[in-house]
Structures are given as C-alpha cells and as structure tokens.
Design a protein around this motif. Structure first.
Motif, mmCIF file in Angstrom:
data_model
loop_
_atom_site.group_PDB
_atom_site.id
_atom_site.type_symbol
_atom_site.label_atom_id
_atom_site.label_comp_id
_atom_site.label_asym_id
_atom_site.label_seq_id
_atom_site.Cartn_x
_atom_site.Cartn_y
_atom_site.Cartn_z
ATOM 1 N N PRO A 14 3.411 -0.522 -0.017
ATOM 2 C CA PRO A 14 2.366 -0.252 0.963
ATOM 3 C C PRO A 14 1.334 0.742 0.425
ATOM 4 C CG PRO A 14 4.415 0.841 1.577
ATOM 5 C CD PRO A 14 4.738 -0.048 0.425
ATOM 6 N N VAL A 15 0.057 0.444 0.671
ATOM 7 C CA VAL A 15 -1.043 1.333 0.300
ATOM 8 C C VAL A 15 -1.596 1.913 1.602
ATOM 9 C CG1 VAL A 15 -3.298 1.518 -0.809
ATOM 10 C CG2 VAL A 15 -1.570 -0.059 -1.740
ATOM 11 N N ILE A 16 -1.190 3.143 1.926
ATOM 12 C CA ILE A 16 -1.652 3.793 3.154
ATOM 13 C C ILE A 16 -3.001 4.426 2.838
ATOM 14 C CG2 ILE A 16 -1.140 5.494 4.939
ATOM 15 C CD1 ILE A 16 1.821 5.170 4.296
ATOM 16 N N LEU A 57 4.760 -1.222 -7.858
ATOM 17 C CA LEU A 57 5.240 -0.059 -7.101
ATOM 18 C C LEU A 57 6.707 -0.188 -6.723
ATOM 19 C CD1 LEU A 57 2.142 0.502 -4.783
ATOM 20 C CD2 LEU A 57 2.902 2.012 -6.618
ATOM 21 N N GLN A 58 7.245 -1.393 -6.760
ATOM 22 C CA GLN A 58 8.657 -1.642 -6.442
ATOM 23 C C GLN A 58 9.044 -1.049 -5.083
ATOM 24 O OE1 GLN A 58 10.531 0.000 -10.006
ATOM 25 N NE2 GLN A 58 10.616 -2.048 -10.917
ATOM 26 N N LEU A 62 1.968 4.197 -1.747
ATOM 27 C CA LEU A 62 0.787 4.814 -2.355
ATOM 28 C C LEU A 62 -0.065 5.456 -1.268
ATOM 29 C CD1 LEU A 62 -0.717 5.096 -5.104
ATOM 30 C CD2 LEU A 62 -1.941 2.999 -4.511
ATOM 31 N N LEU A 63 -0.453 6.694 -1.505
ATOM 32 C CA LEU A 63 -1.258 7.479 -0.561
ATOM 33 C C LEU A 63 -2.368 8.201 -1.315
ATOM 34 C CD1 LEU A 63 1.522 9.190 1.572
ATOM 35 C CD2 LEU A 63 -0.471 8.091 2.584
ATOM 36 N N ILE A 516 2.216 8.784 -5.332
ATOM 37 C CA ILE A 516 3.171 7.706 -5.089
ATOM 38 C C ILE A 516 4.470 8.329 -4.592
ATOM 39 C CG2 ILE A 516 4.438 5.763 -6.073
ATOM 40 C CD1 ILE A 516 2.249 5.546 -8.201
ATOM 41 N N LEU A 517 4.897 7.913 -3.396
ATOM 42 C CA LEU A 517 6.122 8.427 -2.786
ATOM 43 C C LEU A 517 7.243 7.404 -2.922
ATOM 44 C CD1 LEU A 517 4.684 9.902 0.558
ATOM 45 C CD2 LEU A 517 4.844 10.989 -1.688
#
Length: 545
Positions: A14-16, A57-58, A62-63, A516-517
């Motif tokens: 997810p790309v927040i 990103l598996q 992403l923020l 990246i979390l």
C-alpha cells in the motif's frame, strides 16, 4: 547513504499518499530526487516500468517521510555523544539518588580533575526519593569536578558545590525574572536552578564544545533520526553558530535528514545571516536546509513547576514553592513588543508555552500584532501548547495559528500530571489533538528530542491511544483517528514548515522523501503502532536508513 541513478517503481504494497483525499494507491515511481508517478500498479508500470528498477515492497507500506516538527537536532546528537545520560524508565535505568550519584562518580574517575562533568535527563519524580539532587548529593560523586546536570524537562538543573562556586552563585545571588535559584531555610543555595534565566547563570561557565564535537554530534543525530523514518528534522532553537555548523555538516555530507532551523529571537545579529524571514525559504540549493519560524519562550515546563498556569498546581513536591502558578519568561508588555516586531518583519513566529496562562498571553500578543499589522497566512505556532483550553483553541482557530503538541507528554508524564502536577481534571486534556480536529485545524505532534527520543510513530500511537506509561487511558475523548495522527507528522507538518508544495504527501512533483514500514498503521491494532519497524528511509531518492 546510497543513490540509485535509475528510475524506481515501488509496487506490491500500500502507498499511503497523505494527499488531501487520503488516497491509498498501488504503486509509486520516482526519478532522481522527485516523485514522477502515483497510481494503480498496471498504470504506473505501463508509464514508468521500462528501464526502471522495480522495488517489490512485499506487502510493506510506503508513506511520506516523517517530519519532525519540534526538536533540537544538533544538541540531541551532541548530548547523546558526549553527555552523561541519567534517564529513568522507560528511557533509562536510574531509579534512585544512589544510582544517579554512582554514575556520576564513575564518570569522575575518567575525567581530569577540575574538568566539568555534564549530565542530562534526570527526573526527580521518578527517583525513589521524589526530589531533585542537591549540591550535597552531587558532592558525593565528586568535589574535585564541577558537576552540572540538566533535568529531563530541559528547564531545570542541579549543581554540586564546585559548580556553584564556578558560577558565583551564593546566598546573595538574586533569582532572575522567569527563573529561581533555590535556597534552603538559611538562605544557602541548594544547587537546584529552575527556569532558563537561572540556568543561563551556570551555563555561561560551561566549557565550549569544539567544532569536531558538534559535527560528530550532527552525524550521530542523523543516524538517530533517519532510523526512525525522519526525512526532515528541526533545529528548534537555533543559537549563534548553529547555521554555520549545519552548513559545514551538509558540505561534508554528514546530514541524512533535511533540517529546518528556528532561529532564536534573542540574537538579532544572527537573524541577519538569514536571507529571508519567509517560512520554508531554502537555505541551500539542495534543499537540505530551510528557514522556519523565529523562536521565543513564554514559560518553562509543567513537570518543573515553571509552566505558567492560571490556577495553582495540584500538589507541590519538596523544594517547590507552594501555591505557585509557575513563572512567565516575559512580562506581557515585553512579549507583546517582541511578537509585534517579529510579526511586522514578516517572520513566522513559534512560541514555547506549556501552561494555559502562558498560552493566553501568547494568543493575546498574536491577536494584538495582527490587529496592528494585518498579515495573511502567518501560521504562527504555539510549541507544546500542553494545557490549552477550549476557549483558547477557538481564538487560535480565528487567528489561523498552529498548535504543535508534545503528544508524548501523555505517555511519559501523564501519570504524574494526573497524580502530582495538574490533577485528574486538567491532566485529562493535556495535548488535546482532538480539539484541533474538531475545529478542522492543522496540528502537529513532536518528541522534543533530546527531551525524549525521536520517535514519530510513538507520537502517532499516543495521539491515537492516549495511554500513559502506567497503562492508564488519559483523556479518552481526546483520542484521534490514525489518519489524523499520521497527518500530524506528514502533511500537517509540511504545512507548518511552509513546505507543503514539496513535502508531506506522495504526489507528482514533490520530493522523493519516503519511509517504508514493515506493517500498515491503518490495518494493525492501534496499540501496536508504536512498535512498527522502519524498513527503509529515503530522502530525495537516497537511501539514508
């Protein structure tokens, strides 16, 4: 730090974006230092996939990179490198006066006789004795060295007898406005100083840090901040020489996050070094340094009894002045003049104010300045804004002010605010992020590092859960959503910095400042947010962690 020269496309997580609609996308493309595309996976791969490096990103999230809205970047790194840490849990391990003295005594054995020993982050309320170290206590660590240790609030200190002598503090020394030289029943200084004006008397005698130490500290701070996902940090009280140090650190490529400076108003000659007073003005061509608000103070800290309240403190610990409301740093007329001058010169202004009476006087001053000289889009800030009342939030809203909450107060000091400093009713509403949300006001959250470790996710977690270190929910009705809490360290933070056109959200044309979390803060249990691991931190396309 590593820079990948190829275009990169991030997919499979997810790309927040933190854009105005709070949209969550499937993919993001960056090229060089900027974002080139955000959208559906197939669309982005079609537009940008050719000759790009595909980053899987598996499932990671992403923020936008986190923006630190108030801390002391240079001093955080310096102190962590060269000053004795005297923290109690949850940060450190010091539980009693004996342990504190033993740490300083051990330090004295490796310190040449007569050289200063400097410590920080002691907390009287977390020591078994529930009091400040006195000169007589610190003398047990050493009488051969002057000892100066700063309280965790940053607004108090304790000195041994040798240090009192070096600072020429005697029974005849008067307390300055906004500060207190504590004395015993016989009029003899105890070694405890409260409020910066009192601390300055002793600090003026401390040895100067070398340029090498400052630069080493900057490098250390860079590692600390980038490891927590911070891509823009703040030097929130810039003193003479700080700008030159940061320019040198940037020249030597020691900096990882970008830095915004808040120059202190007390140094007019230093202010002349800045090319503009406009918020967000770049100070370097690479956008590593920028100019923020001019910094002022109107009180100290609640836990130091120097926060300026409208009603007395709940209880008074030994050595504190019973019935005191705390102390202002400036008389109202002086504060009004300072703010009016800075306002008319075009500065964004940030004033440190914890107590509601200090906040009242700051709002009054901003209101008067705006009436005298109307300006648009000032974005003046109250830093900490800890005990702000609802009527004061209404006035701040009308003046388009920004509250920057030290939200981690709830976690670190909430139990003691409820039991000791403020009492249950006032403690429930410290750092009331929900009051800003209800008024549709942008607000930010900070850690005030080095007072507490840099950790934007802890600020987010605290704003969402309002749990204290003791596990008590302090002010449930002031909880905010995860979305609003994330905005406080991204898009709202960029707005406070005057840099929303280049930072704070993942949109085309903005800087490729990313974090990246390992997990998605929108999906996991809210109580687990503070424990999300940082996988990578990227600043302008460079991997800095």
């Amino acid at each position: 730090m590593t820079r990948d020269v190829h275009r990169r496309v991030f997919v499979n997580g997810p790309v927040i974006t933190m854009d105005e609609a709070f949209s969550v996308k499937e993919a993001l493309a960056i090229e060089g230092t900027h974002i080139r595309g955000v959208g559906d996976k197939e669309e982005i791969l079609f537009l940008f996939g050719k000759d790009s490096k595909i980053i899987d990103l598996q499932g990671r999230t992403l923020l936008p990179g986190f923006i630190d809205t108030h801390s002391h970047f240079l001093r955080a790194g310096l102190y962590d490198s060269f000053v004795v840490n005297l923290s109690s849990p949850p940060v450190g391990k010091v539980l009693c006066m004996k342990e504190l003295v033993e740490i300083l005594k051990k330090t004295s054995q490796d310190t040449p006789e007569g050289k200063w020993i400097i410590g920080y982050l002691y907390d009287d309320t977390l020591l078994a004795e529930k009091r400040h170290p006195l000169a007589s206590d610190l003398d047990k660590a050493s009488k051969r060295h002057p000892i100066f240790i700063r309280h965790v609030s940053g607004h108090m200190a304790a000195l041994n007898s040798r240090a009192l002598e070096k600072a020429s503090i005697t029974r005849d020394t008067f307390s300055p406005l906004g500060g207190l030289i504590c004395k015993d029943s016989e009029g003899k200084p105890t070694g405890v100083l409260q409020g910066e004006p009192a601390l300055f008397i002793a600090e003026d005698k401390l040895p100067e840090w070398t340029k090498h130490q400052w630069l080493y500290g900057a490098q250390n701070a860079s590692d600390m901040y980038s490891a927590k996902g911070v891509t823009t940090a703040q030097e929130g009280d810039s003193y003479p020489g700080d700008l030159d140090l940061l320019l040198e650190a940037n020249l030597q490529e020691l900096l990882k996050p970008r830095i915004q400076l808040f120059p202190n108003w007390r140094f007019p000659d230093e202010l002349k070094k800045y090319p503009s007073s406009a918020k967000g003005s770049p100070l370097t061509g690479d956008l590593m340094l920028s100019l923020g608000a001019v910094k002022m103070y109107q009180d100290g800290s609640i836990q130091g009894y120097t926060g300026y309240l409208s009603k007395p403190y709940h209880t008074y610990l030994p050595g504190t002045e019973k019935g005191s409301l705390g102390k202002p740093r400036n008389e109202p007329d002086q504060l009004n003049l300072m703010i009016d001058q800075a306002h008319q010169q075009g500065w964004q202004i940030a004033v440190h104010a914890n107590g509601d009476q200090a906040i009242e006087e700051v709002i009054n001053a901003f209101e008067m300045a705006q009436n005298n000289f109307p300006r648009k889009d000032t974005r003046h800030i109250i830093i900490h804004c800890q005990t702000v009342r609802e009527d004061q939030m209404d006035r701040m809203k009308r003046l388009n002010m920004i509250p920057s909450f030290f939200t981690a107060h709830v976690y670190y000091w909430g139990d003691r605010h409820r039991e000791i400093f403020l009492g249950p009713e006032r403690a429930e509403r410290i750092d009331p992020c929900k009051s800003a949300v209800d008024r549709q006001m942008p607000f930010t959250c900070h850690n005030d590092t080095s007072i507490t470790p840099i950790d934007p996710l802890l600020s987010v977690w605290t704003a969402v859960n309002r749990l204290t270190y003791g596990g008590y929910c302090l002010g449930e009705k002031f909880r905010v959503s995860v979305k609003e809490a994330l905005r406080s360290v991204t898009s709202y933070a960029a707005f406070q910095f005057g840099e929303e056109h280049i930072k704070g959200s993942l949109e085309v044309g903005k800087l490729a400042d990313l974090v990246i979390l390992e997990e998605n803060p929108l999906e996991i249990a809210t109580e687990d947010i503070k424990d999300i691991a940082i996988s990578e931190t990227i600043r302008g396309g460079e991997r800095i962690y």
